[in-house]
Scaffold this active site. Structure first.
Site, PDB file in Angstrom:
ATOM      1  N   GLU A  42     -40.494 -35.533  30.227  1.00 56.71           N
ATOM      2  CA  GLU A  42     -39.085 -35.595  29.814  1.00 56.71           C
ATOM      3  C   GLU A  42     -38.359 -36.760  30.496  1.00 56.71           C
ATOM      4  O   GLU A  42     -37.565 -37.450  29.877  1.00 56.71           O
ATOM      5  CB  GLU A  42     -38.364 -34.287  30.155  1.00 56.71           C
ATOM      6  CG  GLU A  42     -38.738 -33.117  29.264  1.00 56.71           C
ATOM      7  CD  GLU A  42     -38.126 -33.221  27.869  1.00 56.71           C
ATOM      8  OE1 GLU A  42     -37.071 -33.848  27.721  1.00 56.71           O
ATOM      9  OE2 GLU A  42     -38.737 -32.679  26.932  1.00 56.71           O
ATOM     10  N   CYS A 211     -27.904 -33.458   4.314  1.00 65.74           N
ATOM     11  CA  CYS A 211     -27.474 -34.573   5.162  1.00 65.74           C
ATOM     12  C   CYS A 211     -26.338 -35.334   4.477  1.00 65.74           C
ATOM     13  O   CYS A 211     -26.531 -35.979   3.440  1.00 65.74           O
ATOM     14  CB  CYS A 211     -28.660 -35.492   5.429  1.00 65.74           C
ATOM     15  SG  CYS A 211     -28.186 -36.960   6.338  1.00 65.74           S
TER      16      CYS A 211
HETATM   17  S1  SF4 Z   1     -33.784 -39.144   7.584  1.00 65.80           S
HETATM   18 FE1  SF4 Z   1     -31.845 -38.915   8.705  1.00 65.80          FE
HETATM   19  S2  SF4 Z   1     -30.329 -39.874   7.412  1.00 65.80           S
HETATM   20 FE2  SF4 Z   1     -32.088 -39.472   6.124  1.00 65.80          FE
HETATM   21  S3  SF4 Z   1     -31.741 -37.475   5.224  1.00 65.80           S
HETATM   22 FE3  SF4 Z   1     -32.897 -37.126   7.084  1.00 65.80          FE
HETATM   23  S4  SF4 Z   1     -31.354 -36.733   8.652  1.00 65.80           S
HETATM   24 FE4  SF4 Z   1     -30.326 -37.701   6.917  1.00 65.80          FE
END
Ligand code: SF4
Length: 348
Positions: A42, A211
């Site tokens: 980490e 997203c």
């Molecule tokens: S790769 Fe990133 S920007 Fe693209 S859909 Fe997934 S979370 Fe969203």
């Protein structure tokens, strides 16, 4: 934080974990039950990419297989193992924290959040990373990659540094309480492999339907950036002083601060006269080597190495061959590379 319904949250967790089963990375510290090893990974992974970390991680565990061996080592040996990995405060903190583990916890790495947070160099995300990975505890994480994923997921309109509370809330909300280990690992993998800085691979992302950045066709517009600060460049001169026995002079930096505890050739910003008067009053300039360029987080350096001949000896004078026994910063390692180039025909 009620952004998603319970149903959607369940689906997001499931789709991320399914993707992780299929596409997650195989890493040496994954599913590692030894909390000491997870801690080392980490810390090394802070600000450093996986492919750089792996050989360091393996060499480190050969040299310091337990927290007790790390605590008992001298700082110079620890810094030598870290040499080239950058952000040296991490190595000094690991060493100090190992000593805390021995003195405060009888040599057993603590397993509760409060105690772990008392250890030098461990903050909230590192503690969450350690305890979720090694003990499957439901603690959220928020490293650089995760901040990027979450900022895109909610199309965060301010730079992440200005909305840390919001991002922590989101990370906690999303975390799968039944499988925090794999969930956090999956989130880190998503940030490192799909949701990359420049070319997010949204069509293959398990969260594309949720997203906001992707749905608005602008994934790379997030995270929003803070206005760029000009990074200053410091022009430094380093004195590479050879004595009559062809030994070279090196000195150790103070333990605290940038590159603390590392060794270097004496150097100054701007002129070097005062340093020469102080250290090598009879110095004769011989020649300059190639200027070394290096960038730190907040400034860049241009370091001109100048070779001098002096008539001194004593402590601090070492042979060219023994330079490899001392930990140096990257910039000074670049000078050593030049010194060891057979074309240069050194000693002079
Ligand atoms: S790769 Fe990133 S920007 Fe693209 S859909 Fe997934 S979370 Fe969203």
């Amino acid at each position: 934080m009620a952004i998603w319904t319970a149903e959607i949250l369940k689906e997001m967790r499931r789709s991320l974990l399914d993707w992780y089963q299929r596409a997650g990375r195989t890493l040496p510290w994954r599913n590692e039950p030894d909390i000491y090893r997870v801690w080392i990974s980490e810390i090394m992974l802070q600000q450093t990419q996986v492919k750089t970390v792996i050989p360091y991680y393996e060499r480190w565990l050969e040299q310091f297989p337990t927290v007790k061996t790390l605590a008992a080592a001298d700082l110079q040996t620890v810094l030598k193992q870290w040499e080239g990995l950058g952000y040296y405060a991490r190595a000094r903190n690991l060493h100090q924290a190992a000593q805390q583990v021995v003195t405060d916890f009888g040599g057993q790495f603590p397993e509760d959040l409060e105690s772990i947070l008392r250890l030098k160099g461990i903050g909230r995300t590192t503690a969450g990373g350690i305890l979720s990975s090694a003990r499957n505890l439901p603690l959220a994480i928020l490293d650089g990659n995760v901040k990027r994923v979450l900022a895109r997921l909610i199309a965060l309109e301010v730079p992440p540094a200005k909305a840390l509370d919001v991002l922590w809330d989101i990370s906690e909300t999303l975390l799968d309480p039944k499988n925090p280990r794999d969930f956090n690992q999956a989130l880190m993998d998503l940030g490192a492999t799909l949701c990359t800085v420049k070319q997010p691979d949204c069509p293959h992302c398990p969260w594309r339907n949720h997203c906001q950045a992707y749905l608005n066709h602008q994934p790379t517009a997030f995270p929003r950036k803070a206005p760029k600060k000009q990074i200053p460049t410091k022009k430094l001169v380093a004195a590479i002083a050879f004595n009559l026995e062809n030994q070279v002079f090196i000195q150790q930096r103070p333990q605290d601060g940038l590159l603390g505890g590392l060794w270097e050739f004496p150097n100054r910003e701007g002129e070097i006269k005062s340093l020469l008067i102080q250290l090598f009053p009879d110095a004769q300039y011989e020649r300059s080597l190639n200027t070394v360029f290096h960038a730190y987080t907040h400034f860049k350096i241009e370091l001109e190495p100048r070779i001098y001949r002096v008539n001194l000896s004593g402590s601090g004078w070492v042979s060219l061959q023994s330079l490899k026994d001392y930990p140096f910063s990257k910039a000074h390692l670049k000078i050593i590379e030049q010194l060891q180039d057979p074309q240069l025909s050194l000693p002079l």
